[in-house]
Enzyme design. Structure first.
Site, PDB file in Angstrom:
ATOM      1  N   ARG A   1      42.116 -56.222  27.198  1.00 42.14           N
ATOM      2  CA  ARG A   1      41.722 -57.493  27.739  1.00 42.14           C
ATOM      3  C   ARG A   1      42.579 -58.571  27.800  1.00 42.14           C
ATOM      4  NH1 ARG A   1      37.331 -61.572  27.081  1.00 42.14           N
ATOM      5  NH2 ARG A   1      36.016 -61.467  29.086  1.00 42.14           N
TER       6      ARG A   1
ATOM      7  N   ILE B   1      37.025 -64.994  33.607  1.00 45.12           N
ATOM      8  CA  ILE B   1      36.795 -63.764  33.512  1.00 45.12           C
ATOM      9  C   ILE B   1      35.416 -63.694  32.770  1.00 45.12           C
ATOM     10  CG2 ILE B   1      38.131 -63.842  31.635  1.00 45.12           C
ATOM     11  CD1 ILE B   1      39.223 -60.914  31.990  1.00 45.12           C
ATOM     12  N   SER B   2      34.462 -62.593  33.042  1.00 46.00           N
ATOM     13  CA  SER B   2      33.233 -62.484  32.498  1.00 46.00           C
ATOM     14  C   SER B   2      33.540 -62.147  31.065  1.00 46.00           C
ATOM     15  CB  SER B   2      32.331 -61.559  33.424  1.00 46.00           C
ATOM     16  OG  SER B   2      32.246 -61.769  34.824  1.00 46.00           O
ATOM     17  N   GLN B   3      32.445 -62.692  30.475  1.00 50.87           N
ATOM     18  CA  GLN B   3      32.118 -62.150  29.029  1.00 50.87           C
ATOM     19  C   GLN B   3      32.036 -60.450  28.930  1.00 50.87           C
ATOM     20  OE1 GLN B   3      28.151 -63.393  28.619  1.00 50.87           O
ATOM     21  NE2 GLN B   3      27.769 -62.642  26.471  1.00 50.87           N
TER      22      GLN B   3
END
Ligand code: SAH
Length: 210
Positions: free
Chosen positions: A30, A56-58
């Site tokens: 990530r 960017i999402s969790q």
């Protein structure tokens, strides 16, 4: 290891069990998708800025949405909202072909380059308007939308294959994450959890340059 810790404490702990999803999240780095300025926070339980006012999402939300797509490996998948390219990379580990559409040109170009440099050959990135889907490659077995429209865009329902799954946050300010299935031509919808996503932009909202 930071990623292993992320999987155990944030993702498994909240009930994501699909082994293939957990494996993909362990594999994809990530931090390579997060800007340098925030790289030290890559494995924290939070969304992060990726430029152009986008996020960017969790990690947990990425895992949950991916699990809800119920991928087995042979699918053609469509993502709306490429952003950093992270979700696309996760999908590429789990489906056969990935098509991803991004409205903002700088993000589309950056993630296309990054995904190519990382060696993903089963991902196609397009700079375009996600409200239209990607008709040339339809129908899709799985569709994931990572920005929030107020209503489900009709083109995406049309481009969903029979037996397919669509995972999408729906709503104006607060949204509900919805899993939609097409069975015998009928649309069956299930509300999963309340979520907060960036809005799905209409052309004219954005300096998308289209
Ligand atoms: N999935 C991404 C996170 C995306 S954030 C990741 O893994 O990093 C949501 C993205 O949706 C933003 O990049 C935003 O520019 C994009 N977006 C917003 N409206 C859109 C639209 N109408 N069509 C395509 N993309 C859109």
């Amino acid at each position: 290891m930071l990623r292993e810790n992320m999987i155990n404490s944030q993702i498994k702990a909240r009930g994501v069990t699909d082994e293939r999803v957990l494996k993909a999240m362990l594999k994809v780095k990530r931090h390579l998708f997060v800007p340098f300025t925030h790289r030290n926070l890559s494995y924290e339980d939070i969304p992060l800025p990726i430029g152009e006012g986008q996020t960017i999402s969790q990690p947990y939300i990425v895992a949950l949405m991916t699990e809800l797509l119920e991928l087995k490996g042979g699918e053609k998948a469509l993502e709306i909202g490429t952003g950093s390219g992270y979700q696309a990379a996760i999908l590429a580990e789990l489906a056969k072909e990935v098509y991803t559409v991004e409205l903002l040109k700088p993000l589309a170009e950056r993630s296309q380059k990054l995904l190519k440099d990382l060696g993903y050959e089963n991902i196609k990135v397009k700079h375009g308007d996600g409200f239209l889907g990607w008709p040339e490659y339809a129908p899709f077995d799985a569709i994931i939308v990572t920005c929030a429209p107020e209503e489900i865009p009709p083109a995406l329902l049309e481009q969903l294959a029979e037996g397919g799954r669509l995972v999408i946050p729906v709503g104006a300010y607060y949204q509900e994450l919805r899993q939609v299935k097409k069975k015998e031509g009928k649309i069956i919808s299930k509300d999963i959890i309340p979520v907060r996503f960036v809005p799905m932009l209409k052309l004219g909202d954005a300096s998308g340059g289209l």
